[in-house]
Design an enzyme around this catalytic site. Sequence first.
Site, PDB file in Angstrom:
ATOM      1  N   ASP A  85       0.767  -1.296  -0.028  1.00 45.64           N
ATOM      2  CA  ASP A  85      -0.052   0.025   0.037  1.00 45.64           C
ATOM      3  C   ASP A  85       0.922   1.288   0.031  1.00 45.64           C
ATOM      4  O   ASP A  85       0.455   2.236  -0.784  1.00 45.64           O
ATOM      5  CB  ASP A  85      -0.906   0.005   1.189  1.00 45.64           C
ATOM      6  CG  ASP A  85      -0.145   0.274   2.496  1.00 45.64           C
ATOM      7  OD1 ASP A  85       0.564  -0.532   2.762  1.00 45.64           O
ATOM      8  OD2 ASP A  85      -0.645   1.183   3.256  1.00 45.64           O
ATOM      9  N   ASP A  88       5.516   0.370   3.191  1.00 50.46           N
ATOM     10  CA  ASP A  88       5.996  -0.741   3.850  1.00 50.46           C
ATOM     11  C   ASP A  88       5.785  -2.286   3.020  1.00 50.46           C
ATOM     12  O   ASP A  88       5.630  -2.044   1.844  1.00 50.46           O
ATOM     13  CB  ASP A  88       5.059  -1.212   5.206  1.00 50.46           C
ATOM     14  CG  ASP A  88       3.441  -0.934   5.137  1.00 50.46           C
ATOM     15  OD1 ASP A  88       3.227  -1.067   3.721  1.00 50.46           O
ATOM     16  OD2 ASP A  88       2.923  -0.462   5.841  1.00 50.46           O
ATOM     17  N   TYR A 239      -5.970   0.540   9.059  1.00 56.70           N
ATOM     18  CA  TYR A 239      -6.984   0.771   8.200  1.00 56.70           C
ATOM     19  C   TYR A 239      -8.112   0.307   9.124  1.00 56.70           C
ATOM     20  O   TYR A 239      -8.933  -0.725   8.259  1.00 56.70           O
ATOM     21  CB  TYR A 239      -6.596  -0.076   6.748  1.00 56.70           C
ATOM     22  CG  TYR A 239      -5.453   0.675   6.168  1.00 56.70           C
ATOM     23  CD1 TYR A 239      -5.776   1.888   5.589  1.00 56.70           C
ATOM     24  CD2 TYR A 239      -4.240   0.052   6.075  1.00 56.70           C
ATOM     25  CE1 TYR A 239      -4.801   2.512   4.765  1.00 56.70           C
ATOM     26  CE2 TYR A 239      -3.200   0.582   5.190  1.00 56.70           C
ATOM     27  CZ  TYR A 239      -3.458   1.789   4.719  1.00 56.70           C
ATOM     28  OH  TYR A 239      -2.475   2.620   4.089  1.00 56.70           O
TER      29      TYR A 239
END
Length: 499
Positions: A85, A88, A239
């Site tokens: 994303d 990372d 998230y």
Amino acid sequence: MKLSSSPYCRQYLCPILAALSFLGLLPVYKASYHEYGEALSKCILFFEGQRSGFLPQDQRMSWRGHSGLGDGWMVKTDLTGGYYDAGDNVKFGFPMAFTTTMLAWSVIEFGGYMPPAELRNALVAIKWSTDYLLKTVSQPNRIFVQVGDPILDHNCWERPEDMDTARTVYTVDAPNPASDVAAETAAALAASSIAFRSSDSGYADKLLGTATRVFDFADTYRGAYSDNANIRDGVCPFYCDFDGYQASNIGTAWLRRASQGDSYLSYIQNNGKTLGADDNINEFGWDNKHAGLNVLVSKEVLEGSTYSLQSYKASADSFMCTLIPESSYSHIEYTPGGLIYKPGGSNLQHATTIAFLLLVYANYLEKSSQTVNCGSVSASPAMLRAIAKRQVDYILGDNPKGMSYMVGYSYVFPQRIHHRGSSLPSVKDHPQFIACTEGSIYFNSSNPNPNVLVGAVVGGPGEDDAYEDDRVAFRQSEPTTYINAPFVGALAYFVANPS
């Protein structure tokens, strides 16, 4: 070759120019035009730097290598592929699905403005994600929402090609809820089916059929995926979903558009209050879908005269009015330099999504010869496009720092982005394994990143237009896929309409 992409600039000139800019020793350059075609090409190229899985021979981001080839083995399922994303090495399903939806929406609305080669590259970028998303929903009444333990991953500064942290698979099984991830996955697949309809009808059928099944899961087992105790610690605080079942709205809207099914139209008509049609929330992103839903559904009102959906258009109009400084309804904050600003970090995610929605809505209004009544101001399509262009140009360098916030575009751009693969030596140059904590010296180094993640749009400056080119300042220096995805559409529009 553009000077900003040349090895000489990367190693010598560009870091010097960046340093001078931060010291205030370079004049702020207000460009009279931008190379939107170059920016579009680089914006799409960025996604190749985020790839997980076995890389193809035509991989253009050549400093990357294969990674995550065992993903899914713990659950005896192939979960290779997809995108990391941000900076990372975790594959978070919720933002990846949103990224995919926005890439597909970019192609649907603005693909006709893209040069043929870039349209092809955009479709390749979409398919890299949809192939993965299909794997995550391949089993009945089950959705794999994430691969990789984020706590362990974030405690390491490690190349994706080297990662040896736990590749934990986070799963939601019925009857546990996952309306948010399931519905956004359905939206991504449905929107992508439209994007692929003219070039690969068989694949489009597969995407739409799967989207229908996945949406049924979202609608049947209602609630936020992050409320499940078995996965909460892995998905939060990264998230978490705060919108719950309302996040399923975007899936309904895309299934209606992709299938033209009357059942989805009835669903949208009869569930307006539940879906948030009356909520004037001036936000659109991986969690809050309200503004995007209202703009998307408004197309049927503006172009198809489906007046039963008028409440969605009213909310879309209201959202547009909040963005116009001259309007009495304005309540969006802008920085002194003119950038849309919302607190919380990674601010350019708001600038790119809002610029995208402005351009989409402007097209819908223009096709129906309408404007938006914002009290004392009548917002025309041209006015909405001008606001969007200001955001796009700010990101590309028309800002108080005279800096492009897209890596590799222009001469002055971020050199020390918060990104593991970019900041560590490439496996091509340094094939020896670099362990978890051994990467710390690269994280703490003041040297520019050795691998240029071309096209990455970073989190961007704060409310005072200040930007810190420092890996530690991740809220400003970390790129994400969901910043770039809507920017693809915005840039495509200005390729064809630069002025």
